[in-house]
Design an enzyme around this catalytic site. Structure first.
Site, mmCIF file in Angstrom:
data_model
loop_
_atom_site.group_PDB
_atom_site.id
_atom_site.type_symbol
_atom_site.label_atom_id
_atom_site.label_comp_id
_atom_site.label_asym_id
_atom_site.label_seq_id
_atom_site.Cartn_x
_atom_site.Cartn_y
_atom_site.Cartn_z
ATOM 1 N N GLY A 85 -31.288 -6.186 -24.579
ATOM 2 C CA GLY A 85 -31.167 -7.663 -25.611
ATOM 3 C C GLY A 85 -30.586 -9.138 -25.646
ATOM 4 C CG ASP A 96 -34.231 -9.488 -23.472
ATOM 5 O OD1 ASP A 96 -33.657 -10.141 -24.711
ATOM 6 O OD2 ASP A 96 -36.155 -8.678 -24.336
ATOM 7 C CE1 TYR A 137 -31.741 -6.082 -38.449
ATOM 8 C CE2 TYR A 137 -31.075 -6.511 -40.538
ATOM 9 C CZ TYR A 137 -30.824 -7.060 -38.868
ATOM 10 O OH TYR A 137 -29.724 -7.201 -38.761
ATOM 11 C CE LYS A 161 -29.530 -3.897 -37.023
ATOM 12 N NZ LYS A 161 -29.124 -3.893 -35.880
#
Ligand code: NAD
Ligand code: AKB
Length: 323
Positions: A9, A35, A143, A147
């Site tokens: 990323g 990436d 999300y 996480k």
């Protein structure tokens, strides 16, 4: 450092700057950026080795790790809160299967791994003020689910397989090099761009919505300092609360007005992102990071604003001249 570093990323908001900070520290050829997309012109893409690879295709990374002596992985590839909510199935696939692939490769090739968690790992039942390091984590977004699960998975790989996993819970990050990737805290970056370009900004979060934030130079130092910290001092390893400031949109407005007095702001609330923001802490307790590896941010709201406006003005002027 003899072993190489790879950043997944690497062309995103954090990676585009972390890659450069790592290259400056360890050597340009020592840090491989990777990436799923390419960005000609971006220093992180141009200034050293770059590998086009998808974290959901571990064979691509296996080849890189087999043919290079890689000792450390900074794993940043993920979808952020707002885009994750638009496509939760894809978010699970990238954030969880991608992390699993990276941890498996780290196990096999004996790499150290940094994985950022987020304030998004908390939910409405979490204490909202001075949120403790160890507390209730019942997030309501995909999300957040990825996480919390990611924090646990990294803990598991350390305990079960001895992989040297480390990570922080970043707050919203403010920076000027690459735009944010579609999160709930993106307003806190956009406000600076619009302050310079239009001298006005329409904010999608309500006045009084307090969230933790941090300027990118402190976020980069947090990642690198944690990865270099003495492991015998680390009790938490994978999800250190780190923060610099707890601020609401109007606080940033007032800070910008010190440098651009005619800047103004109004509000058009996005209910989806407002709901996410209200489920996150107002402020976090970062004492574990301070005690276990000595982290301390250097920027406050006004010093960040001054630097952001200086750097952004230069960037936007240069872009104007080039067009
Ligand atoms: P970003 O969206 O700006 O960048 C993510 C990068 O990952 C992009 O360049 C994208 O092309 C790449 N990517 C997406 N899918 C991929 C795939 N399948 N394979 C390879 N690359 C892929 O995100 P960011 O802001 O740089 O965030 C990096 C990490 O930090 C994420 O885990 C995020 O949750 C975490 N984090 C960020 C913030 C913040 O405010 N930026 C705050 C807390 C945590
Ligand atoms: C987001 O808003 O999704 C990110 C984060 C705080 O994790 N910036």
């Amino acid at each position: 450092m003899k072993e190489k570093v790879i950043v997944t990323g690497a062309l995103g908001q954090i990676g585009s700057e972390l890659t450069m900070a790592l290259r400056e520290k360890y050597g340009y050829d020592q840090v491989i950026a990777s990436d799923i997309r390419s960005m000609p012109g971006l220093p992180a893409f141009e200034s050293g080795p770059f590998v086009s690879a998808d974290v959901n295709d571990p064979a691509q990374f296996d080849h890189v790790l087999r043919t290079n002596k890689v000792g450390t992985i900074y794993h940043l590839a993920a979808l952020l809160s707002h885009v994750a909510e638009q496509n939760p199935q894809r978010a699970w696939h990238i954030n969880m299967a991608g992390l699993f692939n990276i941890l498996e490769l780290a196990r096999e090739y004996k790499c150290q791994v940094f994985t950022p968690s987020s304030i998004g790992a908390f939910g409405r039942s979490t204490p909202q003020d001075k949120t403790p390091q160890d507390t209730i984590q019942r997030p309501s977004t995909m999300y957040g689910v990825t996480k919390v699960a990611g924090e646990l998975l990294c803990d598991y790989y350390f305990k079960r397989f001895g992989v040297d996993t480390r990570g922080v819970r970043y707050p919203g990050l403010i920076s000027y090099v690459a735009p944010p990737g579609g999160g709930t805290t993106d307003y806190a970056v956009d406000i600076y761009y619009q302050a310079i370009v239009k001298k006005r900004y329409t904010c999608f979060l309500k006045e009084g919505t307090y969230l933790d934030m941090m300027y990118m130079p402190d976020a980069l130092r947090a990642a690198i300092e944690l990865m270099e910290a003495d492991p015998s001092r680390l009790k938490h390893r994978n999800a250190f609360n780190v923060t610099s400031m707890s601020i609401a949109p109007e606080d940033i407005m007032h800070s910008i007005q010190k440098y651009i007095p005619d800047f103004s702001m109004d509000y058009r609330i996005d209910p989806v992102r407002q709901d996410i923001a209200e489920s996150w802490p107002n402020s976090m307790d970062d004492s574990a990071a301070r005690d276990e590896w000595g982290f301390s941010p250097r920027y406050n709201l006004d010093s960040m604003t001054q630097d952001m406006l200086d750097k952004l003005k230069r960037k936007l002027t240069k872009a104007d001249h080039e067009n």
